[in-house]
Design a protein around this motif. Structure first.
Motif, PDB file in Angstrom:
ATOM      1  N   THR A  88     -19.886  36.145 -49.451  1.00 30.90           N
ATOM      2  CA  THR A  88     -20.824  35.375 -50.271  1.00 30.90           C
ATOM      3  C   THR A  88     -21.951  36.249 -50.803  1.00 30.90           C
ATOM      4  O   THR A  88     -22.934  35.748 -51.327  1.00 30.90           O
ATOM      5  CB  THR A  88     -21.447  34.228 -49.460  1.00 30.90           C
ATOM      6  OG1 THR A  88     -22.092  34.791 -48.318  1.00 30.90           O
ATOM      7  CG2 THR A  88     -20.407  33.228 -49.020  1.00 30.90           C
ATOM      8  N   PRO A  92     -18.843  37.222 -55.260  1.00 30.34           N
ATOM      9  CA  PRO A  92     -18.797  36.180 -56.307  1.00 30.34           C
ATOM     10  C   PRO A  92     -19.328  36.693 -57.648  1.00 30.34           C
ATOM     11  O   PRO A  92     -18.764  36.371 -58.694  1.00 30.34           O
ATOM     12  CB  PRO A  92     -19.686  35.075 -55.737  1.00 30.34           C
ATOM     13  CG  PRO A  92     -19.672  35.285 -54.268  1.00 30.34           C
ATOM     14  CD  PRO A  92     -19.593  36.769 -54.083  1.00 30.34           C
ATOM     15  N   THR A  93     -20.381  37.502 -57.605  1.00 34.15           N
ATOM     16  CA  THR A  93     -20.932  38.045 -58.852  1.00 34.15           C
ATOM     17  C   THR A  93     -19.936  38.985 -59.519  1.00 34.15           C
ATOM     18  O   THR A  93     -19.705  38.924 -60.732  1.00 34.15           O
ATOM     19  CB  THR A  93     -22.247  38.807 -58.562  1.00 34.15           C
ATOM     20  OG1 THR A  93     -23.068  37.992 -57.750  1.00 34.15           O
ATOM     21  CG2 THR A  93     -22.976  39.138 -59.844  1.00 34.15           C
ATOM     22  N   ARG A  96     -17.155  36.913 -60.936  1.00 30.49           N
ATOM     23  CA  ARG A  96     -17.606  36.133 -62.083  1.00 30.49           C
ATOM     24  C   ARG A  96     -17.565  37.033 -63.326  1.00 30.49           C
ATOM     25  O   ARG A  96     -17.089  36.639 -64.390  1.00 30.49           O
ATOM     26  CB  ARG A  96     -19.015  35.602 -61.848  1.00 30.49           C
ATOM     27  CG  ARG A  96     -19.521  34.725 -62.998  1.00 30.49           C
ATOM     28  CD  ARG A  96     -20.930  34.215 -62.768  1.00 30.49           C
ATOM     29  NE  ARG A  96     -20.988  33.214 -61.712  1.00 30.49           N
ATOM     30  CZ  ARG A  96     -21.552  33.396 -60.532  1.00 30.49           C
ATOM     31  NH1 ARG A  96     -22.140  34.537 -60.271  1.00 30.49           N
ATOM     32  NH2 ARG A  96     -21.547  32.446 -59.633  1.00 30.49           N
ATOM     33  N   LYS A 134      -8.352  28.926 -57.420  1.00 30.74           N
ATOM     34  CA  LYS A 134      -9.686  28.316 -57.554  1.00 30.74           C
ATOM     35  C   LYS A 134     -10.576  29.095 -58.501  1.00 30.74           C
ATOM     36  O   LYS A 134     -11.459  28.527 -59.143  1.00 30.74           O
ATOM     37  CB  LYS A 134     -10.349  28.226 -56.180  1.00 30.74           C
ATOM     38  CG  LYS A 134      -9.781  27.124 -55.325  1.00 30.74           C
ATOM     39  CD  LYS A 134     -10.552  27.070 -54.042  1.00 30.74           C
ATOM     40  CE  LYS A 134     -10.072  25.960 -53.152  1.00 30.74           C
ATOM     41  NZ  LYS A 134     -10.779  26.012 -51.869  1.00 30.74           N
ATOM     42  N   LEU A 135     -10.366  30.406 -58.574  1.00 28.61           N
ATOM     43  CA  LEU A 135     -11.153  31.213 -59.503  1.00 28.61           C
ATOM     44  C   LEU A 135     -10.720  30.932 -60.939  1.00 28.61           C
ATOM     45  O   LEU A 135     -11.454  31.208 -61.884  1.00 28.61           O
ATOM     46  CB  LEU A 135     -10.973  32.706 -59.165  1.00 28.61           C
ATOM     47  CG  LEU A 135     -11.847  33.725 -59.886  1.00 28.61           C
ATOM     48  CD1 LEU A 135     -13.319  33.525 -59.546  1.00 28.61           C
ATOM     49  CD2 LEU A 135     -11.430  35.144 -59.534  1.00 28.61           C
ATOM     50  N   GLY A 136      -9.524  30.340 -61.074  1.00 27.77           N
ATOM     51  CA  GLY A 136      -9.015  30.043 -62.406  1.00 27.77           C
ATOM     52  C   GLY A 136      -8.088  31.129 -62.917  1.00 27.77           C
ATOM     53  O   GLY A 136      -7.916  31.286 -64.120  1.00 27.77           O
TER      54      GLY A 136
ATOM     55  N   CYS B  47     -23.595  33.325 -55.573  1.00 28.43           N
ATOM     56  CA  CYS B  47     -22.493  32.357 -55.619  1.00 28.43           C
ATOM     57  C   CYS B  47     -22.698  31.311 -56.725  1.00 28.43           C
ATOM     58  O   CYS B  47     -21.786  31.010 -57.467  1.00 28.43           O
ATOM     59  CB  CYS B  47     -22.361  31.647 -54.280  1.00 28.43           C
ATOM     60  SG  CYS B  47     -21.865  32.746 -52.942  1.00 28.43           S
ATOM     61  N   HIS B  48     -23.880  30.744 -56.793  1.00 30.51           N
ATOM     62  CA  HIS B  48     -24.072  29.601 -57.689  1.00 30.51           C
ATOM     63  C   HIS B  48     -24.360  30.009 -59.135  1.00 30.51           C
ATOM     64  O   HIS B  48     -24.369  29.154 -60.021  1.00 30.51           O
ATOM     65  CB  HIS B  48     -25.178  28.687 -57.160  1.00 30.51           C
ATOM     66  CG  HIS B  48     -24.785  27.925 -55.920  1.00 30.51           C
ATOM     67  ND1 HIS B  48     -23.874  26.896 -55.944  1.00 30.51           N
ATOM     68  CD2 HIS B  48     -25.149  28.066 -54.625  1.00 30.51           C
ATOM     69  CE1 HIS B  48     -23.710  26.431 -54.707  1.00 30.51           C
ATOM     70  NE2 HIS B  48     -24.466  27.129 -53.889  1.00 30.51           N
ATOM     71  N   GLU B  53     -24.154  27.565 -62.638  1.00 29.69           N
ATOM     72  CA  GLU B  53     -22.845  27.153 -63.137  1.00 29.69           C
ATOM     73  C   GLU B  53     -21.749  27.185 -62.071  1.00 29.69           C
ATOM     74  O   GLU B  53     -20.641  26.711 -62.314  1.00 29.69           O
ATOM     75  CB  GLU B  53     -22.437  28.022 -64.330  1.00 29.69           C
ATOM     76  CG  GLU B  53     -21.998  29.449 -63.993  1.00 29.69           C
ATOM     77  CD  GLU B  53     -23.155  30.447 -63.958  1.00 29.69           C
ATOM     78  OE1 GLU B  53     -24.290  30.022 -63.680  1.00 29.69           O
ATOM     79  OE2 GLU B  53     -22.930  31.632 -64.199  1.00 29.69           O
ATOM     80  N   GLY B  54     -22.054  27.718 -60.872  1.00 25.42           N
ATOM     81  CA  GLY B  54     -21.035  27.813 -59.840  1.00 25.42           C
ATOM     82  C   GLY B  54     -20.030  28.888 -60.172  1.00 25.42           C
ATOM     83  O   GLY B  54     -20.290  29.757 -61.009  1.00 25.42           O
ATOM     84  N   LEU B  55     -18.849  28.842 -59.518  1.00 25.27           N
ATOM     85  CA  LEU B  55     -17.810  29.828 -59.807  1.00 25.27           C
ATOM     86  C   LEU B  55     -16.449  29.150 -59.699  1.00 25.27           C
ATOM     87  O   LEU B  55     -15.979  28.872 -58.601  1.00 25.27           O
ATOM     88  CB  LEU B  55     -17.897  31.017 -58.836  1.00 25.27           C
ATOM     89  CG  LEU B  55     -16.845  32.109 -58.997  1.00 25.27           C
ATOM     90  CD1 LEU B  55     -16.896  32.736 -60.380  1.00 25.27           C
ATOM     91  CD2 LEU B  55     -17.035  33.191 -57.937  1.00 25.27           C
ATOM     92  N   GLY B  56     -15.844  28.884 -60.832  1.00 23.55           N
ATOM     93  CA  GLY B  56     -14.530  28.249 -60.869  1.00 23.55           C
ATOM     94  C   GLY B  56     -14.507  27.019 -59.986  1.00 23.55           C
ATOM     95  O   GLY B  56     -15.424  26.184 -60.031  1.00 23.55           O
ATOM     96  N   LYS B  57     -13.448  26.926 -59.159  1.00 26.57           N
ATOM     97  CA  LYS B  57     -13.384  25.825 -58.200  1.00 26.57           C
ATOM     98  C   LYS B  57     -13.726  26.327 -56.808  1.00 26.57           C
ATOM     99  O   LYS B  57     -13.441  25.680 -55.802  1.00 26.57           O
ATOM    100  CB  LYS B  57     -11.983  25.201 -58.223  1.00 26.57           C
ATOM    101  CG  LYS B  57     -11.758  24.432 -59.511  1.00 26.57           C
ATOM    102  CD  LYS B  57     -10.325  24.007 -59.690  1.00 26.57           C
ATOM    103  CE  LYS B  57     -10.146  23.387 -61.070  1.00 26.57           C
ATOM    104  NZ  LYS B  57      -8.743  23.162 -61.396  1.00 26.57           N
ATOM    105  N   LEU B  58     -14.314  27.523 -56.748  1.00 28.16           N
ATOM    106  CA  LEU B  58     -14.697  28.113 -55.467  1.00 28.16           C
ATOM    107  C   LEU B  58     -16.090  27.657 -55.044  1.00 28.16           C
ATOM    108  O   LEU B  58     -16.314  27.311 -53.891  1.00 28.16           O
ATOM    109  CB  LEU B  58     -14.704  29.642 -55.572  1.00 28.16           C
ATOM    110  CG  LEU B  58     -13.368  30.352 -55.673  1.00 28.16           C
ATOM    111  CD1 LEU B  58     -13.567  31.773 -56.168  1.00 28.16           C
ATOM    112  CD2 LEU B  58     -12.665  30.372 -54.325  1.00 28.16           C
ATOM    113  N   GLU B  95     -13.944  22.767 -51.401  1.00 27.11           N
ATOM    114  CA  GLU B  95     -13.743  22.738 -49.950  1.00 27.11           C
ATOM    115  C   GLU B  95     -14.184  24.012 -49.248  1.00 27.11           C
ATOM    116  O   GLU B  95     -14.021  24.149 -48.051  1.00 27.11           O
ATOM    117  CB  GLU B  95     -12.264  22.445 -49.647  1.00 27.11           C
ATOM    118  CG  GLU B  95     -11.302  23.320 -50.413  1.00 27.11           C
ATOM    119  CD  GLU B  95      -9.858  22.879 -50.249  1.00 27.11           C
ATOM    120  OE1 GLU B  95      -8.980  23.735 -50.417  1.00 27.11           O
ATOM    121  OE2 GLU B  95      -9.628  21.694 -49.925  1.00 27.11           O
ATOM    122  N   GLY B  96     -14.742  24.951 -49.986  1.00 25.43           N
ATOM    123  CA  GLY B  96     -15.164  26.215 -49.370  1.00 25.43           C
ATOM    124  C   GLY B  96     -16.308  26.032 -48.388  1.00 25.43           C
ATOM    125  O   GLY B  96     -16.826  24.932 -48.186  1.00 25.43           O
TER     126      GLY B  96
END
Lengths: 217, 140
Positions: A88, A92-93, A96, A134-136, B47-48, B53-58, B95-96
């Motif tokens: 975390t 994620p960055t 993204r 989930k990341l698409g 993460c957010h 905007e968050g990240l995909g469905k994660l 669900e993460g």
């Protein structure tokens, strides 16, 4: 007075030359340590050749539990990185940013992506698949690689030159750098960009077309 | 002429005093908001995302104004203790696992909540550290 007649054509020529100089195409450097070797020419003389750092052959399992090897990226350029799904902090960055590049080149099969997990205990292929979905990310253009600790950590540090380690004192047990490493079709390192730094990611976006143009020649 | 000018000046001074009194609460909220943004960049943005905007469905986005309004009393627990239960944001299940931020003080959490609930389309106003202390007593 006679010389004045030449001034206009001459200055015109100068301006043309200046523009021509500006157009000189940019090429990306080949990074990493270098070696030399002696090559015997056909006429019996010897010359010295440069041996560039090359990503060696590898074999991991991807998110579909299929092998992913060097041949998966044959005649492609790709961007490699190291991450883990439960991270975390910087991951994620990084992803993204990688995802925006992935989306930009979604119609170009010559640009691929390779993310290695460094969490060899938890991130089995099914976990990677879930993460990718989930990341698409769909399809084979972005490969998520799972391998033994030795194989992944060795290729990270020796070949992609990215520091990764297991650290029980860290909150999430792993520590790693956020480089996005640009690899050409000869498996040479052509750039490394901090995936958490917007300016460097922008530079990567500028460098991909340069490398693609070079590969076309 | 001079008299009218003086009256006008006195009136405007009185008006601005009243106005600034009314605004001390607003000023406090703005300070919370600004500090909250710094805390957000440090603890949440990875993460957010920079725009929630968050990240995909994660990772869920922070743009669901209805969720944030209905669950405002639970936000302090969520930020401080993390979460591993599924949340539904904009009709999408996430669900993460969210990591804890146990090191944050009540005032930090209050500032974060003021920032989040007044950004990304949210406009919920002030939230005080005393309310955070109260909310944290009810964590599951």
């Amino acid at each position: 007075m006679k010389s004045a007649r030449y001034i206009y054509p001459l200055s015109f020529l100068c301006i043309i030359l200046l523009f021509a100089a500006c157009k000189q195409s940019r090429t990306l450097p080949i990074l990493g340590p270098r070696d030399t070797k002696e090559v015997k020419n056909a006429d019996g003389t010897t010359t010295v050749d440069t041996v560039y750092k090359t990503i060696p052959a590898f074999s991991f399992l991807n998110q579909d539990s299929l092998p992913v090897t060097g041949d998966t990226f044959k005649n492609k350029i790709y961007i490699a990185d190291f991450f883990f799904t439960s991270c975390t902090t910087i991951c994620p960055t990084m992803h993204r940013n990688m995802k925006t590049i992935f989306d930009e080149y979604k119609d170009n099969p010559d640009v691929m992506f390779l993310s290695h997990t460094i969490d060899f205990k938890y991130d089995i292929p099914s976990k990677l698949k879930k993460y990718a979905t989930k990341l698409g990310v769909d399809g084979a253009r972005w490969q998520f690689a799972y391998g033994s600790k030795d194989s992944v950590y060795k290729i990270a540090e020796k070949d992609y030159l990215v520091a990764v380690m297991e650290d029980s004192t860290a909150k999430e047990n792993y520590v790693h750098q956020g480089w996005l490493v640009l690899i050409d079709k000869d498996k040479h390192i052509r750039g490394a960009y901090d995936g958490t730094n917007p300016e460097q990611v922008a530079q990567l976006k500028k460098d991909i077309p340069v490398l693609l143009a070079e590969e076309k020649k | 002429m001079r008299k009218t000018l003086l009256t006008f000046l006195t009136l405007s001074v009185i008006a601005s005093i009243i106005y600034s009194c009314q605004n001390s609460d607003e000023l406090k909220q703005q300070i919370y908001y600004t500090n909250g943004r710094d805390l957000y960049i440090k603890h949440c943005q990875n993460c957010h995302g920079a725009n929630g905007e968050g990240l995909g469905k994660l990772v869920p986005p922070l743009t669901d104004t209805v969720y944030l309004k209905q669950n405002k009393q639970k936000l302090a627990c969520l930020i401080k203790n993390g979460s591993d239960t599924t949340v539904t944001i904009h009709n999408q299940d996430y669900e993460g696992k969210m990591p804890d931020n146990a090191q944050l003080f009540d005032i930090d959490i209050a500032q974060l909540i003021v920032y989040i609930t007044n950004s990304y389309g949210n406009k919920q106003g002030m939230y005080k550290p005393e309310q955070i202390a109260e909310d944290l007593k009810n964590c599951k």
